[in-house]
Design an enzyme around this catalytic site. Structure first.
Site, PDB file in Angstrom:
ATOM      1  N   LYS A 145       0.869  -1.183   0.000  1.00  0.00           N
ATOM      2  CA  LYS A 145       0.000   0.000   0.000  1.00  0.00           C
ATOM      3  C   LYS A 145       0.901   1.227   0.000  1.00  0.00           C
ATOM      4  O   LYS A 145       2.014   1.180   0.535  1.00  0.00           O
ATOM      5  CB  LYS A 145      -0.870   0.008   1.265  1.00  0.00           C
ATOM      6  CG  LYS A 145      -2.141   0.797   1.133  1.00  0.00           C
ATOM      7  CD  LYS A 145      -3.239   0.007   0.441  1.00  0.00           C
ATOM      8  CE  LYS A 145      -4.462   0.857   0.177  1.00  0.00           C
ATOM      9  NZ  LYS A 145      -5.534   0.107  -0.469  1.00  0.00           N
ATOM     10  N   ASP A 186      -6.610   4.333  -5.410  1.00  0.00           N
ATOM     11  CA  ASP A 186      -7.293   4.221  -4.123  1.00  0.00           C
ATOM     12  C   ASP A 186      -7.958   5.581  -3.919  1.00  0.00           C
ATOM     13  O   ASP A 186      -8.161   6.309  -4.886  1.00  0.00           O
ATOM     14  CB  ASP A 186      -6.279   3.895  -3.001  1.00  0.00           C
ATOM     15  CG  ASP A 186      -6.938   3.438  -1.691  1.00  0.00           C
ATOM     16  OD1 ASP A 186      -7.312   2.268  -1.614  1.00  0.00           O
ATOM     17  OD2 ASP A 186      -7.091   4.253  -0.758  1.00  0.00           O
TER      18      ASP A 186
END
Length: 445
Positions: free
Chosen positions: A107, A147
């Site tokens: 991430k 995202d």
């Protein structure tokens, strides 16, 4: 980093199952897997439209690559910090494992706020961000995706910056534009996959007698997950009775619910960054400041598809009282721990008449699954048809459901007549796959 701090839910699930009795050595696997393989932190310097120098913090947490290249989103939001990215990256490892594709977990992002910035400022930020990140990623190393705050526009700017810096056209990001390496069905994937997953739950619970036909489905959110889940529910004969945004909820007042036309109008509003209050020509009831869960009087299926922690313990009980038999997360960690506890207690107590809960790491894995299929198409320099991608997505969601179900039966044996715990099944299946691959490769022994 203490494993319990990483994801208490995952750790407690493992401890409350028989996995550590059957495989005591997996405690070591958890200890090792709780620490990221690598963390990259860097500064991002860019120029705003006034010619002023701006600086932000950039990050990439490369958590686990036992199953494949690191894979996970880039988040641009002022709240981004290392601890949030570690938390999300850890979760991502096991979610990616559940797709059955070769993807590790990671991430990243920056504490940059895209709101109120011009296209030019966003482009300059993305180019500067990628100038450093490009040294650490690649199609066989780490393949980031979008995202929060990173959509098609940002992926485009970043892809161009990578190509220029590395002199390579490579499948290094997913969520790309259709003409330059993107995959068909990617925008629809999370919503469609969610509905495919729930279809299997309905089939199992009803002994194959029921489907979405005639079911009343409450959906929250109105972004791409909610829109495509709603369209697929309608296609399968279900009735969509709610949608929402951060300002309030739209609730159907008749038995027809939302039509595809309503959904398309909402999609158009969202593109213009408008609220649901601007929707015209409808008979829905708008409730300001509310989420749909307490507002729907009669509901069969709930699909939270807006954001994290959007179903509280109290709302979980309200859904049960309204007759809900299935709840599956379209959003990541959509239910609070209190809500999950309410659903799981009800499952144990009411057996075959209970509500059955599916966690996002399984139910919404269709999104990252099609990202994996985008990587596969890039590697082969091919583009599959809509039908090919959709068929593969259906197969992945079916395998994911069956894996969660079988693992739950094995490690958290349900009582007679009780539905197996899909939350336990998902956590254990994902963890087991990663732990075994790490052991084979000498990451722990």
């Amino acid at each position: 980093m203490d494993p319990a701090n990483v994801r208490p839910e995952l750790v407690s699930t493992l401890e409350n199952s028989s996995i550590f009795e059957k495989n005591p050595e997996y405690k070591k696997a958890l200890e090792v897997a709780s620490i990221p393989e690598r963390i990259i932190q860097f500064r991002v310097v860019w120029e705003n439209d006034k010619g002023e120098c701006q600086v932000n913090k950039g990050y990439r947490v490369q958590f686990n690559s036992a199953l494949g290249p690191y894979k996970g989103g880039l988040r641009l939001h002022p709240t981004v910090n290392l601890s949030i990215l570690k938390f999300l990256g850890f979760e991502q490892i096991f979610k990616n494992a559940l797709t059955g594709l070769n993807m590790g977990g990671g991430k990243g992002g920056a504490d940059f706020d895209p709101k109120g910035k011009s296209d030019n400022e966003i482009r300059k930020f993305c180019v500067s961000f990628m100038r450093e990140l490009c040294k650490h990623i690649g199609p066989d190393t780490d393949v980031p995706a979008g995202d929060i705050g990173v959509g098609g526009r940002e992926i485009g700017y970043m892809f161009g910056a990578y190509r220029a810096a590395r002199n390579q056209w490579a499948g290094v990001l997913t969520g790309k534009g259709g003409s330059w390496g993107g995959s068909l069905i990617r925008p629809e994937a999370t919503g469609y996959g969610l509905v495919y997953y729930v279809e299997h739950m309905i089939k199992y619970a009803s002994g194959g007698k029921e489907s979405f036909a005639g079911k009343r489905v409450a959906i929250s959110g109105s972004g791409n997950v909610a829109q495509y889940a709603a369209l697929k529910v309608i296609e399968l004969g279900g009735i969509v009775i709610s949608l929402s945004d951060s300002k309030g909820a739209l609730i159907a007042t008749d038995d027809k619910g939302f039509t595809p036309e309503h959904i398309n109008n909402i999609a158009a509003l969202k593109l213009e960054r408008k609220a649901l209050t601007d929707l015209e020509n409808h008979t829905f009831k708008y409730i300001e400041g509310a989420r749909p869960w307490k507002e729907v009087s009669k509901v069969d299926i709930a699909l939270p598809s807006a954001t994290q922690n959007e179903v509280s313990g109290e709302e979980a009980q309200a859904l049960i009282d309204a007759g809900a038999k299935f709840i599956a997360e379209g959003s990541n960690m959509g239910c609070t721990q209190e809500a999950i506890d309410v659903f799981e207690a009800h499952r144990k107590e009411k057996k075959g008449d209970a509500i059955w809960y599916a966690p996002g790491k399984a139910a919404n894995a269709g999104g990252v699954a099609v990202s994996g299929l985008e990587m596969a198409q890039n590697s082969a320099r091919l583009k599959w048809t809509t039908e090919e991608v959709d068929e593969k997505l259906k197969g992945i969601m079916k395998a994911c459901y069956e894996n969660c179900l079988a693992t739950a039966k094995e490690y958290v044996t349900p009582a007679e007549g009780e539905f197996p715990s899909l939350v336990a099944g998902a956590n254990i299946a994902g963890f087991k796959k990663v732990a075994a691959a790490m052991q084979d490769q000498g990451d722990w022994w």
